[in-house]
Design an enzyme around this catalytic site. Structure first.
Site: not given
Length: 278
Positions: A46, A51, A76, A109
């Site tokens: 994931d 990120y 996402k 998200h």
């Protein structure tokens, strides 16, 4: 090698129930630790655009001997990229960084209620699924009201909702709504973000009942017992392995009830109903 249980989405696709999350993992580190996760047995990874490690995850995917068909990869769309056309562009960029032709799961998200673009963003995810570029589509951090709104607007039910969930915030009301609509529940910060949850005396006491078990393993086993998809994160190889070995731990109904009773509404992340950030 131990394998994760597999859950079935409302669209007929499946997902490994225990996955590996890479939030707050630097790109260079992500390549290494995702490779370690694959070696231990994880097949569900994931990530997310925000990120900043999709490229590192992509390098790990390219380097491993695990067949692509055995992997389950999630990313996402970030808040700043919400909207129909913006989401389609963001998806292309994520796929380029990941080095993938098709994605297993694409998620919105955050709800971002003030921005109020989530219905159009959801329509873009539906289009990507129609094109065959994404197998399954879902959301993160959605309230009951927002879930109902996108279902009413499009007729398409998300396969899952990924939300902060741990013993201090077990999301029982949200999970009940999701269960009625055959939406799976995925837990982020499943171990309480290192903020002291794992030192809770009740969790320590329960862990002591199971030979060699740690409080973290007890919490992961609790998530699995509830039917949650769970994506613990660690950059420590021994912990990556320890979390995976939670699959071998089966809690008693009494201990599951005791962990459920720890719920006190504590949030370590933002409240989806009000969160508004770019």
């Amino acid at each position: 090698m131990t394998t994760s249980p597999v859950l079935t989405f409302n669209d007929g696709n499946t997902i490994p129930q225990l996955g590996y999350g890479v939030w707050q993992v630097e790109d260079e580190v992500a390549e290494k630790v995702v490779g370690q996760a694959f070696e231990v047995g994880y097949r569900h990874i994931d990530t997310a655009k925000i990120y900043g490690n999709e490229a590192g995850v992509g390098r790990a995917i390219a380097a491993t001997s695990v067949p692509r068909g055995d992997m389950f990869i999630t990313t996402k769309v970030w808040n700043a990229d919400q909207g129909y056309e913006e989401t389609l562009k963001a998806f292309d960029a994520s796929m380029e960084r990941l080095g993938l032709e098709t994605l297993d799961l694409y998620l919105i998200h955050w709800l971002q209620p003030k921005q109020n673009k989530y219905v159009d963003t959801w329509k873009a995810l539906i289009e990507l699924q129609k094109q065959g570029r994404v197998k399954s589509i879902g959301v993160c951090n959605f309230t009951v009201e927002a879930l109902q709104e996108i279902i009413d607007a499009t007729g398409v039910v998300p396969v899952l909702n990924q939300v902060e969930t741990h013993p201090y915030l077990n999301q029982s009301e949200l999970r009940a709504f999701e269960a009625k609509h055959n939406i799976l529940h995925e837990s982020w910060s499943p171990l309480g973000s290192g903020k002291g949850l794992l030192e809770d005396p009740k969790l320590v006491e329960i862990a002591a009942k199971y030979d060699g078990a740690t409080p973290a393993q007890v919490v992961i086993a609790w998530h699995l017992a509830l039917g949650n998809i769970v994506i613990p994160k660690s950059v420590t190889e021994s912990r990556i392995k320890e979390n995976w070995e939670s699959l071998d731990l089966k809690l008693s109904d009494e201990d599951i009830d005791a962990i459920n009773a720890l719920d006190n509404g504590t949030r370590y992340g933002a409240d989806p109903a009000t969160a508004d950030f770019a």
